[in-house]
Design a protein around this motif. Structure first.
Motif, PDB file in Angstrom:
ATOM      1  N   ASP A  94       0.829  -1.209   0.000  1.00  0.00           N
ATOM      2  CA  ASP A  94       0.000   0.000   0.000  1.00  0.00           C
ATOM      3  C   ASP A  94       0.865   1.260   0.000  1.00  0.00           C
ATOM      4  O   ASP A  94       0.556   2.250  -0.671  1.00  0.00           O
ATOM      5  N   LEU A  95       1.953   1.217   0.765  1.00  0.00           N
ATOM      6  CA  LEU A  95       2.868   2.356   0.827  1.00  0.00           C
ATOM      7  C   LEU A  95       3.485   2.618  -0.547  1.00  0.00           C
ATOM      8  O   LEU A  95       3.592   3.772  -0.984  1.00  0.00           O
ATOM      9  N   GLN A  96       3.881   1.548  -1.225  1.00  0.00           N
ATOM     10  CA  GLN A  96       4.414   1.678  -2.581  1.00  0.00           C
ATOM     11  C   GLN A  96       3.402   2.344  -3.508  1.00  0.00           C
ATOM     12  O   GLN A  96       3.737   3.271  -4.250  1.00  0.00           O
ATOM     13  N   LYS A  97       2.159   1.847  -3.473  1.00  0.00           N
ATOM     14  CA  LYS A  97       1.119   2.364  -4.366  1.00  0.00           C
ATOM     15  C   LYS A  97       0.853   3.842  -4.091  1.00  0.00           C
ATOM     16  O   LYS A  97       0.685   4.642  -5.010  1.00  0.00           O
ATOM     17  N   ARG A  98       0.826   4.205  -2.816  1.00  0.00           N
ATOM     18  CA  ARG A  98       0.527   5.594  -2.489  1.00  0.00           C
ATOM     19  C   ARG A  98       1.663   6.517  -2.918  1.00  0.00           C
ATOM     20  O   ARG A  98       1.432   7.622  -3.405  1.00  0.00           O
ATOM     21  N   ALA A  99       2.894   6.048  -2.731  1.00  0.00           N
ATOM     22  CA  ALA A  99       4.038   6.845  -3.171  1.00  0.00           C
ATOM     23  C   ALA A  99       3.997   7.039  -4.691  1.00  0.00           C
ATOM     24  O   ALA A  99       4.275   8.135  -5.197  1.00  0.00           O
ATOM     25  N   ARG A 100       3.643   5.985  -5.425  1.00  0.00           N
ATOM     26  CA  ARG A 100       3.534   6.100  -6.880  1.00  0.00           C
ATOM     27  C   ARG A 100       2.440   7.095  -7.270  1.00  0.00           C
ATOM     28  O   ARG A 100       2.606   7.878  -8.212  1.00  0.00           O
ATOM     29  N   PHE A 101       1.300   7.054  -6.542  1.00  0.00           N
ATOM     30  CA  PHE A 101       0.200   7.975  -6.829  1.00  0.00           C
ATOM     31  C   PHE A 101       0.644   9.418  -6.627  1.00  0.00           C
ATOM     32  O   PHE A 101       0.384  10.293  -7.464  1.00  0.00           O
ATOM     33  N   PHE A 102       1.319   9.688  -5.517  1.00  0.00           N
ATOM     34  CA  PHE A 102       1.813  11.034  -5.250  1.00  0.00           C
ATOM     35  C   PHE A 102       2.793  11.468  -6.335  1.00  0.00           C
ATOM     36  O   PHE A 102       2.759  12.610  -6.810  1.00  0.00           O
ATOM     37  N   ASN A 103       3.665  10.541  -6.735  1.00  0.00           N
ATOM     38  CA  ASN A 103       4.684  10.858  -7.725  1.00  0.00           C
ATOM     39  C   ASN A 103       4.050  11.122  -9.090  1.00  0.00           C
ATOM     40  O   ASN A 103       4.372  12.124  -9.748  1.00  0.00           O
ATOM     41  N   GLU A 104       3.152  10.259  -9.523  1.00  0.00           N
ATOM     42  CA  GLU A 104       2.529  10.391 -10.842  1.00  0.00           C
ATOM     43  C   GLU A 104       1.667  11.648 -10.940  1.00  0.00           C
ATOM     44  O   GLU A 104       1.531  12.224 -12.021  1.00  0.00           O
ATOM     45  N   ASN A 105       1.087  12.066  -9.814  1.00  0.00           N
ATOM     46  CA  ASN A 105       0.232  13.244  -9.809  1.00  0.00           C
ATOM     47  C   ASN A 105       0.955  14.495  -9.314  1.00  0.00           C
ATOM     48  O   ASN A 105       0.327  15.523  -9.065  1.00  0.00           O
ATOM     49  N   GLN A 106       2.278  14.342  -9.172  1.00  0.00           N
ATOM     50  CA  GLN A 106       3.142  15.459  -8.768  1.00  0.00           C
ATOM     51  C   GLN A 106       2.638  16.135  -7.487  1.00  0.00           C
ATOM     52  O   GLN A 106       2.610  17.363  -7.376  1.00  0.00           O
ATOM     53  N   ILE A 107       2.241  15.302  -6.543  1.00  0.00           N
ATOM     54  CA  ILE A 107       1.794  15.804  -5.246  1.00  0.00           C
ATOM     55  C   ILE A 107       3.004  15.870  -4.316  1.00  0.00           C
ATOM     56  O   ILE A 107       3.672  14.866  -4.073  1.00  0.00           O
ATOM     57  N   MET A 108       3.283  17.044  -3.816  1.00  0.00           N
ATOM     58  CA  MET A 108       4.384  17.214  -2.873  1.00  0.00           C
ATOM     59  C   MET A 108       3.875  16.975  -1.459  1.00  0.00           C
ATOM     60  O   MET A 108       2.807  17.471  -1.087  1.00  0.00           O
ATOM     61  N   LEU A 109       4.630  16.212  -0.710  1.00  0.00           N
ATOM     62  CA  LEU A 109       4.216  15.883   0.656  1.00  0.00           C
ATOM     63  C   LEU A 109       4.593  17.034   1.587  1.00  0.00           C
ATOM     64  O   LEU A 109       5.761  17.388   1.724  1.00  0.00           O
ATOM     65  N   HIS A 110       3.590  17.616   2.221  1.00  0.00           N
ATOM     66  CA  HIS A 110       3.822  18.683   3.193  1.00  0.00           C
ATOM     67  C   HIS A 110       2.694  18.627   4.208  1.00  0.00           C
ATOM     68  O   HIS A 110       1.854  17.724   4.176  1.00  0.00           O
ATOM     69  N   ASN A 143       7.802   7.378   6.293  1.00  0.00           N
ATOM     70  CA  ASN A 143       7.952   6.283   5.333  1.00  0.00           C
ATOM     71  C   ASN A 143       7.475   6.693   3.945  1.00  0.00           C
ATOM     72  O   ASN A 143       8.148   6.434   2.937  1.00  0.00           O
ATOM     73  N   LEU A 144       6.323   7.332   3.891  1.00  0.00           N
ATOM     74  CA  LEU A 144       5.780   7.775   2.611  1.00  0.00           C
ATOM     75  C   LEU A 144       6.695   8.819   1.968  1.00  0.00           C
ATOM     76  O   LEU A 144       6.966   8.769   0.766  1.00  0.00           O
ATOM     77  N   SER A 145       7.190   9.739   2.771  1.00  0.00           N
ATOM     78  CA  SER A 145       8.093  10.770   2.270  1.00  0.00           C
ATOM     79  C   SER A 145       9.372  10.159   1.708  1.00  0.00           C
ATOM     80  O   SER A 145       9.858  10.555   0.647  1.00  0.00           O
ATOM     81  N   HIS A 146       9.905   9.164   2.413  1.00  0.00           N
ATOM     82  CA  HIS A 146      11.130   8.503   1.971  1.00  0.00           C
ATOM     83  C   HIS A 146      10.928   7.840   0.606  1.00  0.00           C
ATOM     84  O   HIS A 146      11.749   8.010  -0.309  1.00  0.00           O
ATOM     85  N   MET A 147       9.823   7.122   0.457  1.00  0.00           N
ATOM     86  CA  MET A 147       9.578   6.421  -0.801  1.00  0.00           C
ATOM     87  C   MET A 147       9.272   7.400  -1.931  1.00  0.00           C
ATOM     88  O   MET A 147       9.681   7.195  -3.077  1.00  0.00           O
ATOM     89  N   LEU A 148       8.577   8.471  -1.606  1.00  0.00           N
ATOM     90  CA  LEU A 148       8.287   9.497  -2.608  1.00  0.00           C
ATOM     91  C   LEU A 148       9.575  10.176  -3.080  1.00  0.00           C
ATOM     92  O   LEU A 148       9.768  10.405  -4.277  1.00  0.00           O
ATOM     93  N   ASN A 149      10.468  10.452  -2.150  1.00  0.00           N
ATOM     94  CA  ASN A 149      11.750  11.072  -2.503  1.00  0.00           C
ATOM     95  C   ASN A 149      12.556  10.147  -3.419  1.00  0.00           C
ATOM     96  O   ASN A 149      13.235  10.619  -4.344  1.00  0.00           O
ATOM     97  N   GLN A 150      12.510   8.839  -3.146  1.00  0.00           N
ATOM     98  CA  GLN A 150      13.216   7.885  -3.984  1.00  0.00           C
ATOM     99  C   GLN A 150      12.675   7.903  -5.415  1.00  0.00           C
ATOM    100  O   GLN A 150      13.441   7.899  -6.380  1.00  0.00           O
ATOM    101  N   LEU A 151      11.347   7.925  -5.539  1.00  0.00           N
ATOM    102  CA  LEU A 151      10.726   7.947  -6.867  1.00  0.00           C
ATOM    103  C   LEU A 151      11.054   9.240  -7.606  1.00  0.00           C
ATOM    104  O   LEU A 151      11.360   9.226  -8.804  1.00  0.00           O
ATOM    105  N   GLN A 152      10.999  10.357  -6.896  1.00  0.00           N
ATOM    106  CA  GLN A 152      11.284  11.649  -7.527  1.00  0.00           C
ATOM    107  C   GLN A 152      12.740  11.746  -7.951  1.00  0.00           C
ATOM    108  O   GLN A 152      13.053  12.332  -8.999  1.00  0.00           O
ATOM    109  N   ALA A 153      13.625  11.157  -7.158  1.00  0.00           N
ATOM    110  CA  ALA A 153      15.043  11.159  -7.523  1.00  0.00           C
ATOM    111  C   ALA A 153      15.272  10.324  -8.780  1.00  0.00           C
ATOM    112  O   ALA A 153      16.064  10.704  -9.653  1.00  0.00           O
TER     113      ALA A 153
END
Length: 318
Positions: A265-281, A304-314
């Protein structure tokens, strides 16, 4: 000690699983941090992981002696994280076993930990100050647990001595006792770069260390989440009725499934944030999913979500 007996310590509660097999479940904020195992091989006593501080390790050794009336002769380190190896020095007569990777990382990271702690004596006071300023009840609870563990380690620093394995293995090692055999297996790079589990085939029990968190948010900041999910699938194929996690209570296969869902679920949510260019704040819709809202250490979810999102964005920028 009979199977239905329970032994209490300042640092942990010892729960009997079957005759001769016990789980030491860490009490939050005491300096124990992670669970351990106490196992009767018949002619020898085996300890699986040694908790966070030498004091907790000493209490673990004393509990094992109280149960089996003999010194501990074998200690296993599941991986190198301090909350699983910090008590090693409290077992001076025991042979310590780990993978060679765990041994080398334990020496390297423990020295780094000591260097940081000794060069930042203000760290406990900074947590205390944050706790005093925090008004959220749940965050205060987490901070108070963190402060308790930090203060316990702070008092141990003057005498803390890195104590690595004296025997290493690479893939699997079977220890045969007169009462039971246990199989130590290097699983790979999931929660840490060197996760190992201990399997008791006759008893159908697994000591999973930090490959499993039960009703507790895991920390994924130094993890390979993709590989961790595969390791959980591999773990679920073992024949076992009871499993002892690194954090949380003794459970069963459902706990493995629950963590698998958490990580996927964490993976999927990070991908959703990344694909929709949602910045975590602070205003992001990063609320913990309902299934995990009652798990302990909830502040880890956003990290955890921030870490995975940062990895995808990088990876997007490569």
């Amino acid at each position: 000690m009979t199977v239905d007996s329970t032994l209490e310590s300042l640092f942990f509660t010892v729960d009997a699983i079957v005759d001769g097999v016990f789980a030491a479940i860490a009490k939050p904020g005491t300096g124990a941090m992670a669970n351990a195992g106490i196992i009767d091989l018949g002619d020898q006593t085996l300890i699986f992981d040694t908790m966070y501080t030498p004091s907790a390790g000493k209490a673990l050794s004393e509990a094992a002696v109280q149960i089996f009336q003999r010194p501990v002769s074998i200690v296993i380190n599941s991986h190198f994280h301090m909350d699983h190896v910090g008590g090693n020095q409290s077992f001076p007569g025991a042979q310590i076993i780990s993978t060679s990777r765990t041994r080398s990382l334990m020496l390297e990271r423990t020295q780094q930990f000591l260097s940081f702690a000794l060069n930042h004596p203000e760290y406990p006071a900074s947590i205390q100050a944050t706790l005093e300023q925090e008004t959220d009840v749940q965050k205060r609870h987490e901070l108070s647990i963190q402060l308790g563990d930090v203060l316990a380690m702070d008092s141990a620093l003057p005498t803390l001595t890195p104590t690595p394995a004296t025997l290493t293995f690479e893939s699997s090692l079977t220890l045969h006792g007169s009462k039971r055999s246990v199989v130590l297996t290097a699983m790979g790079n999931g929660h840490s770069p060197c996760d190992s589990i201990l399997y008791l085939p006759e008893d159908e029990i697994v000591f999973a260390a930090d490959l499993l968190f039960v009703q507790s948010h895991p920390s994924v900041q130094s993890s390979n989440v993709y590989e961790w999910i595969l390791l959980l699938e591999r773990l679920a194929k073992y024949e076992f009725g009871q499993i002892v996690p690194g954090h949380g209570h003794v459970s069963n296969k459902q706990a493995v499934t629950d963590l698998w869902h958490y990580l996927t679920d964490l993976q999927k949510r990070a991908r959703f944030f990344n694909e929709n260019q949602i910045m975590l704040h602070a205003e992001s819709p990063a609320l913990i999913p309902v299934a995990y809202q009652n798990w302990s250490t909830p502040s880890l979810y956003e990290r955890n979500l921030s870490h995975m999102l940062n990895q995808l964005q990088a990876s997007n920028q490569k």
